[in-house]
Design an enzyme around this catalytic site. Structure first.
Site, PDB file in Angstrom:
ATOM      1  N   SER A  36      -5.816  69.548  43.853  1.00 54.29           N
ATOM      2  CA  SER A  36      -5.807  70.734  43.007  1.00 54.29           C
ATOM      3  C   SER A  36      -7.221  71.047  42.505  1.00 54.29           C
ATOM      4  O   SER A  36      -8.111  71.299  43.300  1.00 54.29           O
ATOM      5  CB  SER A  36      -4.799  70.529  41.863  1.00 54.29           C
ATOM      6  OG  SER A  36      -4.477  71.734  41.239  1.00 54.29           O
ATOM      7  N   ASP A  84       2.983  75.284  49.236  1.00 54.34           N
ATOM      8  CA  ASP A  84       2.243  75.433  47.975  1.00 54.34           C
ATOM      9  C   ASP A  84       2.158  76.920  47.642  1.00 54.34           C
ATOM     10  O   ASP A  84       1.653  77.720  48.432  1.00 54.34           O
ATOM     11  CB  ASP A  84       0.841  74.833  48.127  1.00 54.34           C
ATOM     12  CG  ASP A  84       0.131  74.639  46.799  1.00 54.34           C
ATOM     13  OD1 ASP A  84       0.341  75.458  45.873  1.00 54.34           O
ATOM     14  OD2 ASP A  84      -0.656  73.679  46.682  1.00 54.34           O
ATOM     15  N   HIS A 111       3.111  72.534  45.621  1.00 55.79           N
ATOM     16  CA  HIS A 111       1.842  72.026  45.089  1.00 55.79           C
ATOM     17  C   HIS A 111       1.943  70.545  44.738  1.00 55.79           C
ATOM     18  O   HIS A 111       0.977  69.800  44.900  1.00 55.79           O
ATOM     19  CB  HIS A 111       1.440  72.837  43.856  1.00 55.79           C
ATOM     20  CG  HIS A 111       0.063  72.508  43.366  1.00 55.79           C
ATOM     21  ND1 HIS A 111      -1.060  72.642  44.147  1.00 55.79           N
ATOM     22  CD2 HIS A 111      -0.374  72.027  42.167  1.00 55.79           C
ATOM     23  CE1 HIS A 111      -2.137  72.271  43.460  1.00 55.79           C
ATOM     24  NE2 HIS A 111      -1.736  71.887  42.259  1.00 55.79           N
TER      25      HIS A 111
END
Length: 338
Positions: free
Chosen positions: A129, A285, A314
């Site tokens: 991330s 995602d 995600h």
């Protein structure tokens, strides 16, 4: 009991034209640096995460094995351990905390690695991330130092769709009357709970909810509402609101094209990366979709796209699903062996 170290940075001039006074970089290391200092890995943290939240990818027999590698986990500015709105003294505390970019984070991590730890080469930089954003930044800012990168479930430039998602996060906090323009005495609890509800629709995929995987191992929630309260609201209730807002600014303004020398040229910055790269988005995602990273890889000279399969979205990179952990770990082992 503190399980990390702190590197005193002094006053740091930021790329935003502001100064981070008496700055501090919290970090933790795992393993030992070898004699020729060739086994160092940097593994930055993510949005609201701290070093201990990265430990699921570190362990005996794994790619990031402390018996083989010296793994450095620097805490991102704004996460509550490194300099943040919540721990900076007046006048730069709370909403007056300066805006910090990925470039600023990585520049100070570079000081930690080189000045403090005496390391000139990195075998690998990896991260999830916002950690992936820092991974890309390392490869652009220090191309001759970074040998390999594996950014997973992240991007080299924050997309407009991602910026819109983060506007929902920001305004969930800012519309709570208890936020008081960031000058609160107690956390804006309604706002933090609302952040959890906003995130819930983005962190996992539609298929994840269709299959009700929150009811199964390793999550084991009894119902959807149980999951929303127990997992998502619980996740954000122990965070500081101003810290979340500071890190959201960093995330929204992520762009390796803003690195000095590129004048906003995102593609040019990607092309400058010398490190061998495995770029690993997750199949479903919702804010770092595979097609975005396919575009990034097309502008890199030594990169391969590896899509993490499955429906965890995600959070395929969040360390909860054993299947995804194995997929990421095996890719790291292959990359490190190359």
């Amino acid at each position: 009991m503190v399980d990390y170290e702190t590197f005193e940075l002094g006053d740091v001039q930021l790329s935003t034209g502001q100064t981070l006074r008496d700055a501090k970089l919290a970090y933790k290391t795992y393993g030992e640096l070898n004699a020729d200092k060739s086994n160092a890995i940097v593994y930055p943290t993510w949005y609201s995460g701290q070093h201990h939240d990265n430990e699921w990818l570190i362990g005996q027999g794994m790619a990031l094995d402390p018996s083989k590698y010296f793994i450095i986990v620097p805490n991102m500015f704004g996460n509550g351990l490194s300099s943040s709105p919540s721990n900076t003294p007046p006048p730069h505390n709370s909403p007056r905390f300066p805006n910090v970019t990925f470039q600023d984070n990585v520049a100070q991590q570079h000081r930690l690695v080189t000045e403090h730890l005496g390391i000139e080469k990195l075998a690998l930089v990896t991260g999830w991330s916002m950690g992936a954003g820092q991974t890309y930044q390392w490869a652009v800012s220090y191309p001759d130092m970074v040998e390999r990168i594996l950014p997973f479930c992240g991007s080299s430039k924050t997309s407009e769709h991602n910026i819109v998602f983060l506007e929902g996060v920001r305004h969930a906090i800012m519309t709570d009357a208890a936020w008081q323009e960031g000058l609160y005495d107690e956390q804006p609890v309604k706002g933090l709970r609302a952040v959890g509800r906003v995130y819930a629709g983005w962190g996992f995929s539609q298929a994840f909810y269709w299959q009700q995987l929150y009811k199964q191992d390793p999550l084991d929630y009894a119902s959807l509402e149980d999951f929303l309260v127990g997992f998502w609201e619980g996740f954000f209730l122990n965070k500081d609101a101003n810290n979340l807002l500071a890190m959201a600014w960093t995330w929204q303004n992520g762009d390796i094209g803003q690195t000095p020398g590129f004048d906003g040229n995102h593609e040019g910055a990607l092309a400058s990366i010398k490190a061998k790269a495995f770029v690993m988005p997750a199949e479903k995602d919702l804010y770092f979709p595979p097609e975005d990273e396919e575009y990034a890889v097309s502008h890199m000279t030594n990169a391969e796209l590896r899509v993490i399969p499955g429906v965890w979205g995600h959070f395929a990179g969040g360390g909860a699903n054993p299947v995804d952990i194995q997929f990421i770990d095996e890719a790291l082992k292959e990359l490190l062996a190359s």
